[in-house]
Write a protein that holds these residues in place. Sequence first.
Motif, PDB file in Angstrom:
ATOM      1  N   LYS B  43       0.844  -1.212   0.000  1.00 20.02           N
ATOM      2  CA  LYS B  43       0.000   0.000   0.000  1.00 20.02           C
ATOM      3  C   LYS B  43       0.874   1.255   0.000  1.00 20.02           C
ATOM      4  CE  LYS B  43      -3.891  -2.051   2.399  1.00 20.02           C
ATOM      5  NZ  LYS B  43      -4.443  -2.283   3.720  1.00 20.02           N
ATOM      6  N   LEU B  44       1.959   1.202   0.758  1.00 17.14           N
ATOM      7  CA  LEU B  44       2.894   2.338   0.778  1.00 17.14           C
ATOM      8  C   LEU B  44       3.522   2.530  -0.605  1.00 17.14           C
ATOM      9  CD1 LEU B  44       4.595   4.536   2.154  1.00 17.14           C
ATOM     10  CD2 LEU B  44       6.116   2.753   3.015  1.00 17.14           C
ATOM     11  N   ALA B  45       3.884   1.419  -1.252  1.00 17.41           N
ATOM     12  CA  ALA B  45       4.475   1.506  -2.594  1.00 17.41           C
ATOM     13  C   ALA B  45       3.496   2.161  -3.563  1.00 17.41           C
ATOM     14  CB  ALA B  45       4.871   0.114  -3.085  1.00 17.41           C
ATOM     15  N   VAL B  46       2.217   1.764  -3.474  1.00 17.09           N
ATOM     16  CA  VAL B  46       1.200   2.341  -4.361  1.00 17.09           C
ATOM     17  C   VAL B  46       0.997   3.829  -4.019  1.00 17.09           C
ATOM     18  CG1 VAL B  46      -1.245   2.226  -5.033  1.00 17.09           C
ATOM     19  CG2 VAL B  46       0.087   0.126  -4.806  1.00 17.09           C
ATOM     20  N   ALA B  47       1.062   4.167  -2.728  1.00 17.39           N
ATOM     21  CA  ALA B  47       0.942   5.577  -2.324  1.00 17.39           C
ATOM     22  C   ALA B  47       2.106   6.403  -2.881  1.00 17.39           C
ATOM     23  CB  ALA B  47       0.910   5.674  -0.797  1.00 17.39           C
ATOM     24  N   LEU B  48       3.290   5.821  -2.871  1.00 15.91           N
ATOM     25  CA  LEU B  48       4.459   6.522  -3.432  1.00 15.91           C
ATOM     26  C   LEU B  48       4.298   6.721  -4.943  1.00 15.91           C
ATOM     27  CD1 LEU B  48       7.302   4.698  -1.462  1.00 15.91           C
ATOM     28  CD2 LEU B  48       6.784   7.128  -1.323  1.00 15.91           C
ATOM     29  N   GLU B  49       3.775   5.703  -5.603  1.00 16.73           N
ATOM     30  CA  GLU B  49       3.536   5.828  -7.057  1.00 16.73           C
ATOM     31  C   GLU B  49       2.555   6.959  -7.330  1.00 16.73           C
ATOM     32  OE1 GLU B  49       4.121   1.546  -9.229  1.00 16.73           O
ATOM     33  OE2 GLU B  49       2.186   1.917  -8.308  1.00 16.73           O
ATOM     34  N   GLY B  50       1.462   6.976  -6.540  1.00 15.56           N
ATOM     35  CA  GLY B  50       0.440   7.991  -6.747  1.00 15.56           C
ATOM     36  C   GLY B  50       0.927   9.389  -6.383  1.00 15.56           C
ATOM     37  N   GLY B  51       1.694   9.491  -5.304  1.00 15.32           N
ATOM     38  CA  GLY B  51       2.108  10.797  -4.806  1.00 15.32           C
ATOM     39  C   GLY B  51       3.297  11.393  -5.532  1.00 15.32           C
ATOM     40  N   ARG B  55       7.361   4.865 -11.032  1.00 15.72           N
ATOM     41  CA  ARG B  55       6.814   3.543 -11.340  1.00 15.72           C
ATOM     42  C   ARG B  55       7.623   2.509 -10.557  1.00 15.72           C
ATOM     43  NH1 ARG B  55       2.078   1.422 -12.989  1.00 15.72           N
ATOM     44  NH2 ARG B  55       2.318  -0.516 -14.115  1.00 15.72           N
ATOM     45  N   ILE B  56       6.948   1.791  -9.657  1.00 10.38           N
ATOM     46  CA  ILE B  56       7.641   0.787  -8.835  1.00 10.38           C
ATOM     47  C   ILE B  56       7.363  -0.598  -9.402  1.00 10.38           C
ATOM     48  CG2 ILE B  56       7.749  -0.251  -6.522  1.00 10.38           C
ATOM     49  CD1 ILE B  56       7.215   2.565  -5.400  1.00 10.38           C
ATOM     50  N   PRO B  58       7.539  -4.847  -9.266  1.00 11.21           N
ATOM     51  CA  PRO B  58       7.427  -5.815  -8.160  1.00 11.21           C
ATOM     52  C   PRO B  58       8.781  -6.162  -7.531  1.00 11.21           C
ATOM     53  CG  PRO B  58       6.044  -6.495  -9.978  1.00 11.21           C
ATOM     54  CD  PRO B  58       6.810  -5.302 -10.468  1.00 11.21           C
ATOM     55  N   GLY B  59       9.815  -6.248  -8.360  1.00 14.12           N
ATOM     56  CA  GLY B  59      11.149  -6.582  -7.850  1.00 14.12           C
ATOM     57  C   GLY B  59      11.733  -5.496  -6.953  1.00 14.12           C
ATOM     58  N   ASP B  60      11.191  -4.274  -7.083  1.00 10.75           N
ATOM     59  CA  ASP B  60      11.697  -3.165  -6.265  1.00 10.75           C
ATOM     60  C   ASP B  60      11.245  -3.265  -4.816  1.00 10.75           C
ATOM     61  OD1 ASP B  60      12.916  -1.913  -8.427  1.00 10.75           O
ATOM     62  OD2 ASP B  60      11.080  -0.859  -8.981  1.00 10.75           O
ATOM     63  N   VAL B  61      10.127  -3.970  -4.608  1.00  7.05           N
ATOM     64  CA  VAL B  61       9.557  -4.021  -3.259  1.00  7.05           C
ATOM     65  C   VAL B  61      10.353  -5.027  -2.425  1.00  7.05           C
ATOM     66  CG1 VAL B  61       7.461  -4.407  -1.913  1.00  7.05           C
ATOM     67  CG2 VAL B  61       7.283  -3.558  -4.247  1.00  7.05           C
ATOM     68  N   SER B  62      11.073  -4.530  -1.468  1.00  9.70           N
ATOM     69  CA  SER B  62      11.861  -5.435  -0.607  1.00  9.70           C
ATOM     70  C   SER B  62      11.989  -4.843   0.790  1.00  9.70           C
ATOM     71  CB  SER B  62      13.249  -5.678  -1.197  1.00  9.70           C
ATOM     72  OG  SER B  62      14.088  -4.576  -0.964  1.00  9.70           O
ATOM     73  N   PHE B  75      15.677   5.078  -1.850  1.00  8.09           N
ATOM     74  CA  PHE B  75      15.173   4.238  -2.934  1.00  8.09           C
ATOM     75  C   PHE B  75      14.361   5.052  -3.932  1.00  8.09           C
ATOM     76  CE2 PHE B  75      11.127   2.054  -4.069  1.00  8.09           C
ATOM     77  CZ  PHE B  75      11.621   1.324  -5.136  1.00  8.09           C
ATOM     78  N   VAL B  76      13.467   5.905  -3.409  1.00  5.44           N
ATOM     79  CA  VAL B  76      12.605   6.706  -4.301  1.00  5.44           C
ATOM     80  C   VAL B  76      13.451   7.677  -5.120  1.00  5.44           C
ATOM     81  CG1 VAL B  76      10.794   8.467  -4.359  1.00  5.44           C
ATOM     82  CG2 VAL B  76      10.540   6.488  -2.886  1.00  5.44           C
ATOM     83  N   ASN B  77      14.438   8.277  -4.499  1.00  5.54           N
ATOM     84  CA  ASN B  77      15.304   9.194  -5.253  1.00  5.54           C
ATOM     85  C   ASN B  77      16.053   8.452  -6.359  1.00  5.54           C
ATOM     86  OD1 ASN B  77      14.550  11.369  -3.738  1.00  5.54           O
ATOM     87  ND2 ASN B  77      16.225  11.177  -2.280  1.00  5.54           N
ATOM     88  N   GLY B  78      16.501   7.231  -6.049  1.00  2.00           N
ATOM     89  CA  GLY B  78      17.177   6.410  -7.064  1.00  2.00           C
ATOM     90  C   GLY B  78      16.246   6.100  -8.221  1.00  2.00           C
ATOM     91  N   LYS B  79      14.987   5.763  -7.901  1.00  2.00           N
ATOM     92  CA  LYS B  79      14.005   5.461  -8.946  1.00  2.00           C
ATOM     93  C   LYS B  79      13.745   6.692  -9.811  1.00  2.00           C
ATOM     94  CE  LYS B  79      11.873   2.200  -9.695  1.00  2.00           C
ATOM     95  NZ  LYS B  79      12.290   1.033 -10.514  1.00  2.00           N
ATOM     96  N   ALA B  80      13.636   7.860  -9.136  1.00  2.00           N
ATOM     97  CA  ALA B  80      13.354   9.102  -9.873  1.00  2.00           C
ATOM     98  C   ALA B  80      14.502   9.417 -10.839  1.00  2.00           C
ATOM     99  CB  ALA B  80      13.141  10.245  -8.886  1.00  2.00           C
TER     100      ALA B  80
END
Lengths: 415, 84
Positions: B43-51, B55-56, B58-62, B75-80
Amino acid sequence: MDKDWASALPIRYFAWALPIVLLCRACPERWRKPLLALTGAAAIAHLFSPSIAAALTISSLLLHVSIARRVRVGVEGPPWAGVAVASVLFYFIYGSIFLRYGGDYILPEDVFKVFLLVVFAKKSIYYLWESSSGRMRPPELVDSLVYFLAVPFLTETSPVFAFSHVTESYGRKRASHALTDGARTTAWALAHTLLFMGLHRLHAGIARRILVPGTVATAVVLCEIYLSHYLRTYGAHQLGVGVARALGYDIRDNFVRPLTAPSYAEYWRRWNVHMREMVLGICFYPVLLRLTRAAPDRPRRNAIAAACAAFLGHAALNALYVFALVRPGAWRLLGRGLFLLALYEASQFALVGISLLLEGETTPAERSRRSALSTAAGIASTFLLRAASLPVIRAALRPHRGSVWPVGPWSMAAQ
Amino acid sequence: MKTGLAAQVVLKFFESRGVDAAKASSCEDFFAEGLLTSIELVKLAVALEGGLGVRIRPGDVSYDRFRNLEAVVGFVNGKAREQR
């Protein structure tokens, strides 16, 4: 035989690991990982037949080569070359090339090898999955060899750590701190093993006294078996964690007080944490992420569907043991093992599913406000349910009807 | 994307779950402290995607990437950066 082997193995493993830790700690930092990989390869060569030792070493090299460039360049899609390498290895394992069978079951002295090979197989699946999922940084050869061969990651039914966790946790703590932490974890693991040995003596006494089986007597024996299973498993798994920590790998604990879990879902969050992380990563998160994006207003249905996928994955990984313990072609016995395994996984899924439905949308704040009575009732019911379901998986993975466990190579080599 | 935005989304998520922002900010391990479970993690991952518009996969979730606020922000900064 069973008890002697199970209790002696961690202690003799420790006798092997201690000189390796001291040797690696004494040498300069840049030689530490190569030395660790080398001592792992030497241990395998000493303990196992040349064919097994060669297969494990060559497979480790080929698995590394098959994915290293892909990860570095960022190639998308399944790592087919690595899958091919793993498939050949699995064929050798499950085609009984390496293992010897007495009748339809594996010879007792080879059971240790089965566990080690299955752990190796699981690690290769995890390694390949991580390489294609974006979790893994470009791997160094020495890191791959340490992951597959080194002693901390080679303990009997050892927890299957993620390659990313192993490599990224290295050097996180100062050397002196890491050594203290490792020594503390190891001592605690050995204390659990000693408790397990004591409980086994007590078990013999209880079993002799209970002449007329009844509900209470059965419950007492089941709880004792569960407690004993926990102590043995904790001792064996955490010993590997302790040795890894002493060598500078800040590996997470594999158990988070599972005996005090207040619900069945919570129990599975606390037991064999590393294995759980593997199953969640491969099966649970992809399903739950997809369903949550599609239907965020149906959290219970999403969680149950994801838990179902997780237990299917868990069953598939446990089936690796069933396939390896029974002679290829012994279909009736294979069917029996797989039936019991399916029964066990279905029961666990049902218990976790009910627990998730009861948990509902409970927030962390609400969870912390639970009454002591409610928590105690949850702990007791979880403990009893787990104790009742454990014999099913033990029966599914039992290599011989009489539960004859082997004198493993670690113990033979130390004799 | 500013670094602070990721932290704000995480803290807002925890506040919606009845967790004090100060507690979530200083928490060393969300899982060990019982602030996150595997279901809430998604749910937090989906909230981060929305906010944040990242794009997260499945392999990113750990566990390691969502262990505490610092890990999530990193992690979010790396993804961005990766998706820029």
